[in-house]
Scaffold this motif. Structure first.
Motif, short mmCIF file in Angstrom:
data_model
loop_
_atom_site.label_atom_id
_atom_site.label_comp_id
_atom_site.label_asym_id
_atom_site.label_seq_id
_atom_site.Cartn_x
_atom_site.Cartn_y
_atom_site.Cartn_z
N LEU A 100 1.14 -1.32 -0.15
CA LEU A 100 0.36 0.01 0.23
C LEU A 100 0.95 1.33 0.14
CD1 LEU A 100 -2.52 -0.97 2.66
CD2 LEU A 100 -3.35 -1.02 0.51
N GLU A 101 0.44 2.75 -0.58
CA GLU A 101 0.71 3.56 -0.26
C GLU A 101 0.49 4.50 0.53
OE1 GLU A 101 2.91 6.61 -3.26
OE2 GLU A 101 0.95 6.83 -3.78
N VAL A 102 0.79 4.61 1.75
CA VAL A 102 -0.47 6.12 2.82
C VAL A 102 0.36 6.95 3.09
CG1 VAL A 102 -0.50 3.82 3.41
CG2 VAL A 102 0.56 4.02 5.06
N GLU A 103 -0.49 7.54 4.23
CA GLU A 103 -0.45 8.73 4.77
C GLU A 103 -0.57 8.48 6.07
OE1 GLU A 103 -1.31 13.47 4.70
OE2 GLU A 103 -2.87 11.72 3.96
N ILE A 104 0.96 8.56 6.80
CA ILE A 104 1.23 8.59 8.58
C ILE A 104 2.05 9.70 8.52
CG2 ILE A 104 2.22 7.21 9.86
CD1 ILE A 104 2.62 4.99 8.10
N HIS A 105 0.81 10.85 9.28
CA HIS A 105 1.44 12.00 10.22
C HIS A 105 1.89 13.40 8.82
CE1 HIS A 105 0.70 10.37 13.78
NE2 HIS A 105 1.83 9.32 13.62
N GLY A 106 0.58 13.00 7.77
CA GLY A 106 1.03 14.06 6.94
C GLY A 106 2.43 13.70 5.85
N GLU A 107 2.63 12.51 6.25
CA GLU A 107 4.04 11.77 4.71
C GLU A 107 3.74 11.11 4.39
OE1 GLU A 107 7.78 10.96 7.37
OE2 GLU A 107 7.64 13.41 7.79
N THR A 108 3.56 10.56 2.83
CA THR A 108 3.86 9.63 2.04
C THR A 108 5.07 8.47 2.42
OG1 THR A 108 2.29 11.27 0.48
CG2 THR A 108 2.96 8.79 -0.62
N ARG A 109 4.07 6.75 2.34
CA ARG A 109 5.32 5.86 2.99
C ARG A 109 4.44 5.10 2.09
NH1 ARG A 109 6.35 5.87 8.97
NH2 ARG A 109 7.49 3.56 8.07
N GLN A 110 5.51 3.95 1.69
CA GLN A 110 4.71 2.48 1.10
C GLN A 110 4.77 1.64 2.44
OE1 GLN A 110 7.09 1.59 -2.28
NE2 GLN A 110 6.38 2.94 -3.23
N VAL A 111 4.38 0.76 2.53
CA VAL A 111 3.72 -0.39 3.54
C VAL A 111 3.36 -1.94 2.71
CG1 VAL A 111 2.26 -1.47 5.57
CG2 VAL A 111 2.96 1.39 5.03
#
Length: 270
Positions: A100-111
């Protein structure tokens, strides 16, 4: 000619007749003004109109059956570490069946899903992952054995009522990853894989047709290894030994012997 005055008896009779007449009129008015009992009103307002209108209603249009829901997908499993760190993330896009590509605390990350890997055919995993997580807020749960680091970081993923890692394996859309070793949910994942395999769900319907038949099951030479054990390439001195074990048992879950699923076990060994 003078009329005779009414006697007391005659007057009494007249009074009684008048009272009876008034009582009868009052009872008739009571019947007319009092609403009928509930069961009578029900039959009057529902049964009779039904006889009138059902004949004129158009035939009902059959509705399409709902798509079958996936197998039960628990919101959490007993294998999830109770004290593990967790955080919420908003899914921006589904990259494949386990990423997944997600947003965590305003940052875009891959999980990436921890303890899960894709077979060569991943269309089912892609579709289910999209169905369960697309545009959702998911919960990411770390495993103490594998600290979330690097990109993509690996997590257990809960989406609504779905433990996605486990559900993908249960539906035969993905396989347990036997690496990294020691993760908390590997035994649960292997149980789900065994169930999906027994039911030939998802990719197992095609995979089982191409797996080599264990030699022990057809009365030939005994297998080169214990087919109830999960091996790694470190258990063998040569590639030939590893290949003999892999071919004899025909166990696709030993993915550490053939991580790229090309049928060749432990290609790095001499």
């Amino acid at each position: 000619m003078k009329s005779k005055p009414f006697t007391f008896a005659q007057i009494a009779v007249l009074v009684i007749l008048a009272l009876l007449t008034l009582g009868g009129l009052g009872w008739m008015l009571h019947l007319l003004l009092t609403p009928p009992p509930a069961e009578v009103r029900l039959s009057m307002t529902t049964l009779q109109p039904a006889l009138i209108f059902t004949a004129t209603l158009p035939p009902a249009t059959p509705t399409a059956e709902a798509s079958p829901a996936p197998a039960s997908t628990p919101s959490q499993a007993s294998c999830l570490p109770a004290d593990a760190a967790s955080l919420s993330a908003r899914v921006l896009s589904v990259l494949d069946g386990i990423t997944l590509e997600v947003e965590i605390h305003g940052e875009t990350r891959q999980v990436r899903y921890l303890g899960v890997e894709l077979p060569q055919q991943s269309e089912l995993a892609d579709a289910l992952n999209r169905q369960w997580t697309e545009n959702q807020t998911v919960q990411l749960i770390a495993d103490p054995a594998v600290p979330p680091q690097g990109e993509p970081a690996r997590y257990y993923v809960l989406a609504g009522g779905v433990f996605v890692n486990q559900a993908l394996i249960r539906e035969g859309a993905a396989l347990p990853a036997l690496y990294p070793p020691g993760i908390a949910c590997i035994e649960v994942f292997l149980q789900e894989e065994a169930q999906a395999r027994a039911e030939q769900k998802g990719v197992w319907k095609d995979l089982l047709a191409h797996l080599p038949t264990p030699a022990v099951s057809i009365g030939l030479t005994p297998p080169a290894c214990d087919c109830n054990r999960r091996y790694t390439c470190a258990d063998f001195a040569t590639r030939r030994e590893a290949q003999a074990c892999f071919d004899a048992c025909g166990d696709y879950r030993n993915t550490t012997l053939d991580p790229d699923h090309n049928g060749l076990a432990c290609e790095e060994l001499p």
